[in-house]
Design an enzyme around this catalytic site. Structure first.
Site, PDB file in Angstrom:
ATOM      1  N   ALA A 232       0.848  -1.198   0.000  1.00  0.00           N
ATOM      2  CA  ALA A 232       0.000   0.000   0.000  1.00  0.00           C
ATOM      3  C   ALA A 232       0.878   1.241   0.000  1.00  0.00           C
ATOM      4  CB  ALA A 232      -0.909  -0.011   1.221  1.00  0.00           C
ATOM      5  N   ASN A 233       0.274   2.404   0.159  1.00  0.00           N
ATOM      6  CA  ASN A 233       1.039   3.643   0.314  1.00  0.00           C
ATOM      7  C   ASN A 233       0.332   4.531   1.326  1.00  0.00           C
ATOM      8  OD1 ASN A 233      -0.877   5.437  -1.163  1.00  0.00           O
ATOM      9  ND2 ASN A 233      -0.373   4.032  -2.836  1.00  0.00           N
TER      10      ASN A 233
END
Ligand SMILES: Cc1cc2nc3c(=O)[nH]c(=O)nc-3n(C[C@H](O)[C@H](O)[C@H](O)COP(=O)(O)O)c2cc1C
Length: 427
Positions: A232-233
């Site tokens: 993810a970020n």
């Protein structure tokens, strides 16, 4: 909130601010919360001080799944959402039970507490469900207030007639929760627009995007490694959501395709929730045609080459390297469409260095019409933060840099700019 397939009625996906007044029937507001949620609505409770003598904020919050607001001068609450946003961030306001005192405050514009202040500040449709002793209800003062409120466009449900406390009989009982939910549905079907106050003419956000369909992506993507792990970020979705909210305020029909975020859905926007980049592309394609597409999501560039069906175990060996493959490029794919390309396609560029150079390269590579570039290096605090400094990069390489602004203001200014660009293209 997501649209619940089990609740396709007018309350599905709607956000309701429920103001609970200090009457003996306040306990029924808890049942009302449950019923509204059963019909697919999200409920934000607000309890008057007197209401808290009858039910607790904790009970209301537990049933609503959202914090209960209680105090005008609560710093934490004010910093988090603010009384003016409480008055705006919903599709409708319900006051149940509406006390005689509350009706008097509403009718006279008296705003000594959070509930009355919000009711004075809102232009959302309002439904009140009065409940009080029969003599209080029939008193000329209450009847005058009732007439004033109806004249102001407030919808009323009940009170019902029946046996009351102190061995009295007559009108004054709170309408049943299912009757209040029905009345709310009817009100939302008839008028979901703000009430028409002559004094607001010319002061509302100009509806420059009326009749337009605006597609916005927002948030991060999650790319599954196995059932419990993902790549993810740090994107919070705040900027994309702010653009969607501003477009809706400007009169557009808005589809927001959102990756996993913890912030609330903007009011008046259709939200499609996705996890992965591939699901986001599919949702975007399904939402077309659009007059304007704003790709603000931080889409993962890569995903694991393989997603395991079972959790990968730690078995004493060094873990196998994680092989990655490239995700589809949503911005480039939509920009390159021969058919059904939105007339205005805007990309976001989150860069940590050489922000403008990279943005200029990106606009040429992707084929979009405009890039909103921002510096997301750790020092700036943009990722997940509340403020943003953006640069607008056009196809000819020209750059316009805006001052540091909160993300809501950036959203409003961007939408005003997009509306002007669309208008210029039409003209
Ligand atoms: C036991 C009790 C029951 C009450 N029930 C009602 C009621 O049903 N309706 C009403 O209008 N006021 C009722 N009141 C009076 C209100 O609580 C009072 O007017 C209060 O100021 C209302 O505040 P609010 O409008 O901010 O909730 C009751 C008071 C008490 C002590």
């Amino acid at each position: 909130m997501s649209r619940s397939p089990s609740a396709p009625g007018p309350l599905a996906g709607r956000r309701i601010l429920l103001i609970v007044g200090g009457g003996i029937a306040a306990y029924k507001a808890l049942d009302l919360i449950r019923r509204l949620r059963d019909r697919g609505a999200a409920v934000r409770p607000l309890l008057t001080e007197s209401a808290q003598e009858f039910i607790t904020p904790l009970a209301a919050a537990s049933l609503a799944g959202e914090r209960a607001h209680t105090d005008l001068f609560d710093r934490e609450s004010e910093a988090e959402i603010g009384h003016i946003r409480l008055a705006r961030d919903a599709d409708a306001v319900v006051v149940a039970p509406a006390t005689a005192n509350m009706m008097a405050r509403m009718a006279t514009g008296h705003a000594p507490d959070l509930a009355a202040t919000v009711l004075l500040a809102t232009t959302l449709p309002i439904l009140i469900a009065p409940a009080m002793n029969v003599r209080m209800w029939l008193h000329p003062a209450t009847q005058r207030n009732l007439a004033t409120l109806k004249g102001d466009g407030v919808a009323v449900v009940g009170p019902n007639e029946g046996a009351m406390a102190e061995a009295e009989f007559g009108p004054g009982r709170l309408a049943e929760p299912h009757e209040i939910a029905d009345a709310l549905e009817a009100m939302l079907v008839q008028r979901s627009e703000p009430r028409d106050f002559g004094f607001l003419a010319g002061r509302e956000v100009p509806k420059k995007l009326a009749g337009r369909h605006v597609l916005v992506t927002s948030g991060p993507t999650h790319e599954a490694i196995d059932p419990v792990r993902y790549l993810a970020n740090r994107s919070s979705g705040r900027q994309g959501h702010a653009v969607a909210a501003a477009a809706a305020a400007a009169g557009a029909r808005v589809t927001l395709v959102s990756g996993p975020v913890t912030i609330p859905d903007p009011a008046g926007v259709a939200v499609v929730r996705v996890e992965s980049a591939r699901a986001m592309l599919a949702a975007v394609e399904a939402a077309l045609p659009a007059d304007l597409a704003v790709f603000a999501a931080a889409v993962g560039d890569w995903r694991p080459a393989e997603t395991r069906d079972a959790k990968i175990k730690k078995d004493g060996h060094a873990p196998a390297p994680l092989a990655l493959v490239e995700n589809p490029d949503i911005l480039a794919t939509i920009s390159a469409r021969a058919e059904g390309r939105p007339p205005l396609v805007v990309g976001f560029a989150a860069e940590t260095d050489a922000v403008l150079d990279n943005a200029r390269k990106k606009i040429a590579r992707k084929g979009c019409d405009l890039i909103v570039a921002n510096d997301v290096s750790a020092e700036g605090g943009v990722m997940g933060g509340s403020e943003n400094t953006v640069h607008l990069v056009a196809r000819d390489g020209s750059v316009e840099t805006w001052p540091k602004l909160d993300k809501e203001e950036v959203g409003r200014r961007l939408v005003a700019r997009f509306a002007a660009l669309l208008e210029a293209r039409r003209g």
